[in-house]
Each structure stands twice: as structure tokens, then as C-alpha cells.
Enzyme design. Structure first.
Site, short mmCIF file in Angstrom:
data_model
loop_
_atom_site.label_atom_id
_atom_site.label_comp_id
_atom_site.label_asym_id
_atom_site.label_seq_id
_atom_site.Cartn_x
_atom_site.Cartn_y
_atom_site.Cartn_z
N GLY A 156 65.63 32.64 25.37
CA GLY A 156 65.72 32.72 26.83
C GLY A 156 66.53 31.54 27.34
O GLY A 156 67.31 30.94 26.59
N ILE A 158 65.79 28.43 28.05
CA ILE A 158 65.61 27.12 27.40
C ILE A 158 66.15 27.18 25.97
O ILE A 158 66.83 26.25 25.50
CB ILE A 158 64.14 26.65 27.46
CG1 ILE A 158 63.69 26.54 28.92
CG2 ILE A 158 63.97 25.30 26.75
CD1 ILE A 158 62.19 26.29 29.12
N THR A 239 58.25 22.75 21.98
CA THR A 239 58.19 22.39 23.40
C THR A 239 57.76 23.61 24.22
O THR A 239 57.89 23.60 25.44
CB THR A 239 59.56 21.92 23.93
OG1 THR A 239 60.52 22.94 23.64
CG2 THR A 239 60.00 20.61 23.30
N ARG A 241 54.60 26.36 23.86
CA ARG A 241 53.17 26.31 24.17
C ARG A 241 52.42 26.03 22.89
O ARG A 241 52.79 26.51 21.81
CB ARG A 241 52.70 27.65 24.74
CG ARG A 241 53.00 27.82 26.23
CD ARG A 241 52.16 26.88 27.08
NE ARG A 241 52.38 27.06 28.50
CZ ARG A 241 53.26 26.34 29.22
NH1 ARG A 241 54.02 25.42 28.66
NH2 ARG A 241 53.38 26.57 30.52
N GLU A 270 45.21 21.15 24.92
CA GLU A 270 45.63 19.98 25.70
C GLU A 270 44.53 19.56 26.68
O GLU A 270 43.89 20.44 27.27
CB GLU A 270 46.90 20.31 26.48
CG GLU A 270 48.07 20.49 25.57
CD GLU A 270 49.36 20.85 26.31
OE1 GLU A 270 49.47 20.63 27.53
OE2 GLU A 270 50.26 21.36 25.64
N HIS A 288 53.29 16.52 26.73
CA HIS A 288 53.79 17.62 27.57
C HIS A 288 54.74 17.11 28.66
O HIS A 288 54.47 17.25 29.86
CB HIS A 288 52.62 18.40 28.18
CG HIS A 288 52.98 19.82 28.51
ND1 HIS A 288 52.11 20.87 28.38
CD2 HIS A 288 54.12 20.37 29.00
CE1 HIS A 288 52.70 22.00 28.76
NE2 HIS A 288 53.94 21.71 29.15
C1 DGY Z 1 56.02 24.92 32.38
O1 DGY Z 1 56.69 24.91 33.40
O2 DGY Z 1 55.55 25.94 31.92
C2 DGY Z 1 55.80 23.62 31.68
O3 DGY Z 1 55.15 23.72 30.49
C3 DGY Z 1 55.11 22.63 32.58
O4 DGY Z 1 56.15 22.01 33.19
#
Ligand code: DGY
Length: 322
Positions: A156, A158, A239, A241, A270, A288
Site C-alpha cells: 500500500g 507505506i 512498523t 501492527r 503494547e 511505536h
Molecule cells: C496508525 O496511524 O495506525 C499508527 O500506528 C499510529 O500512528
């Protein structure tokens, strides 16, 4: 006319809180303590909108009582902390904040990749502890990054931004797995090519970076057998989940040398990080921080403002997910 009553579950950037206070009758969480599900359930019964974050839990049980809320304006792109089906069943709309945290999250993934490969965390700890004995040819030898192969799971926004950094910044070969087919010309814009399965990616990648959503569909996507399928000496970066990774299996894979290291920004429970993980030298652990820049957190907040303003003005919120 009375203004909609909204509740923020956490402290937000002050500029955003100021805008919200002007437009809405806002309840702020001034001491910034995380709200328990019971308190969120109560807020859903007393406010027109609740604005949660990833630090909140909204399971089906919070939607069981009397509900006044019509919209959840989530501060964040990921929303696996919200039981979307339960919210929908109560007629509650849900919005998120895509787009504005793409670059900063990809930057943090790059930071983790470089830190774990070049032993940045270990080196910093050694210098601060006064234990550095000086330069020598065999001191704290890491893994070269430039020119290596990176495997991305989830292509996606990111995932693409991370691919771009890896390929054009570090001359890396980029392969990826994505549930749906990505146009090869589009993938090529990021110097990347799609492979058919997660296993094919794991078989060739020196670094595996997770960029898929959390929640039931990807829970424990990285498990013991997938760690075993990674190249010996490979690294995992997460980065996305915490629940995408079976943390117990990761700890074993790291401790037993099945993989060489990991860079993590997210965790299964977390803010708890298992001691078995923090005791390992071959991991870099961040709290996070993916979206944690002034620019991005302000932009996320302003997206929520736009979403709930649209909702209460009877327009379609730009980032409605349910
Ligand atoms: C999100 O936006 O999902 C991040 O993990 C928190 O900034």
C-alpha cells in the site's frame, strides 16, 4: 444551534485541540491517561463523536449499551483496535487518517533497517555505558545494506514509500507480496516487482519489512514456519501492527539464530514488551514512533477535524472506512 459533543480519548497536538474546541463542544483528556473500555463505552453514550487512537481498545462490548455517538474519528490510519462490525451494527460511521503518515512511517522502517543491520542500538548502548574500547577491525561488525534484497509484505502507500527509499536510496532489489495484483508498471515506479506468495518473498529477501494491516486477516502472518522460511541471516522489520507477528515465535527465532535480527516499532500487547525480547542484543526496539513527527501528528489531527466536520455538516467524510 448546539454544537456536537465530542470526546478525545488522549491529548492531541495543541493546534488541533484548539480547532476542535472552536467547532465542537469538546471533552479533552487533560491528564492523557489511556481510557479503559468501560470509560469509552460511557463516552459513546454521552457524546455525538468519540475520537480514539491506536492506544484504545474498542471491542464489541463497548458498543453494547445505550449509544449516542454517530461517528468515531480515529486518529490514525490503522483501525484494528476498533470492532468495525459492531460499530456498523450500531449505525456508527468510522473514519481514519490515511496518506499523511506515509513518509514518516517509511522513514522509521528505514531507521530500523539501518539500525539493526549496522548495530546502531548496540553501539549506542556501548558508548553510553563507557564500554567502548576504541576502533579495531573486528569491532561490532554488521551487515551491508546497500545492494541487498528487501522483501515487502503489503504494497500500500507505506510499502511503496519504503520500496522507493530502499531502491532509489540504497540500490536495493525490491520484491513484494500483496494480496491483490499491482500493475507491474506501477510497481516499477518504486523499483519493485511483485512475487506470488509470502514464501517466495521470504526465500530471497535479506530484509523482510511488514506493511500490511493488523487484525484478524493478518494475525500471526509471521509465525515459526515463516521465520524458518526466511534466509539464514535475514532480518525482520515491523512498523505495521504487533499482531502480524507471533512474538513468541519471533523471540525463539532470534534467540536460536534462525534469523539474524529484528527492528520493531510495534508489539502484540503494547505498551508491554516481553523481557525475553528486550534482553536480546540483536533487536532494535522503538515505542511505536512511526507517525511521531510534529508535521505528521498535526496533519493526522487535522484530517480528523475534516472528517468529523464533514460528517456533522451532512457531507461524506473524506476518509470513511465504515
Ligand atoms: C496508525 O496511524 O495506525 C499508527 O500506528 C499510529 O500512528
Amino acid at each position: 444551534m448546539s454544537r456536537p459533543k465530542i470526546l478525545l480519548t488522549r491529548r492531541w497536538p495543541s493546534a488541533v485541540e484548539a480547532v476542535l474546541a472552536e467547532r465542537f463542544e469538546a471533552t479533552f483528556n487533560t491528564d492523557d491517561l489511556p481510557m479503559l473500555p468501560d470509560a469509552i463505552a460511557e463516552a459513546l453514550g454521552t457524546h455525538d463523536a468519540v475520537l480514539p487512537t491506536v492506544s484504545d481498545k474498542l471491542p464489541a462490548s463497548v458498543f453494547e449499551g445505550d449509544i449516542r455517538a454517530k461517528v468515531l474519528g480515529n486518529f490514525g490510519v490503522g483501525y484494528n483496535h476498533i470492532d468495525i462490525a459492531a460499530a456498523k451494527a450500531k449505525g456508527i460511521a468510522v473514519t481514519n487518517t490515511p496518506g499523511v503518515l506515509t513518509d514518516c512511517t517509511a522513514d522509521i522502517a528505514m531507521l530500523l533497517l539501518l539500525s539493526v543491520a549496522r548495530r546502531g542500538g548496540e553501539g549506542e548502548r556501548q558508548v553510553r555505558a563507557g564500554e567502548w574500547k576504541g576502533w579495531c577491525p573486528t569491532h561490532m561488525i554488521g551487515t551491508k545494506v546497500t545492494g541487498k534484497t528487501v522483501g515487502i509484505i503489503g504494497f500500500g502507500r507505506i510499502g511503496k514509500a519504503f520500496a522507493q527509499r530502499c531502491h532509489f536510496g540504497f540500490g536495493m532489489d525490491v520484491v513484494f507480496f500483496n494480496r491483490s495484483t499491482v500493475d507491474p508498471a506501477e510497481a516499477a515506479r518504486y523499483g519493485a516487482r511483485q512475487l506470488a506468495t509470502v514464501e517466495e518473498v521470504l526465500a530471497v529477501a535479506d530484509f523482510v519489512s511488514l506493511h500490511c494491516p493488523g487484525g484478524a486477516e493478518n494475525r500471526h502472518l509471521m509465525n515459526a514456519s515463516r521465520f524458518a522460511a526466511m534466509k539464514p541471516g535475514a532480518y525482520l522489520i515491523n512498523t505495521a501492527r504487533g499482531d502480524v507477528v507471533d512474538e513468541a515465535a519471533l523471540i525463539s527465532a532470534l534467540a536460536d539464530g534462525v534469523i539474524r535480527g529484528a527492528g520493531l516499532d510495534v508489539y502484540e500487547a503494547e505498551p508491554q514488551v516481553p523481557e525475553a525480547l528486550s534482553g536480546l542484543e540483536n533487536v532494535v526496539l522503538l515505542p511505536h514512533l512511526g507517525s511521531a513527527t510534529e508535521e505528521t501528528r498535526n496533519a493526522m489531527g487535522m484530517k480528523v477535524v475534516d472528517n468529523i466536520t464533514a460528517f456533522f455538516e451532512g457531507r461524506e467524510p473524506p476518509d470513511r472506512v465504515a
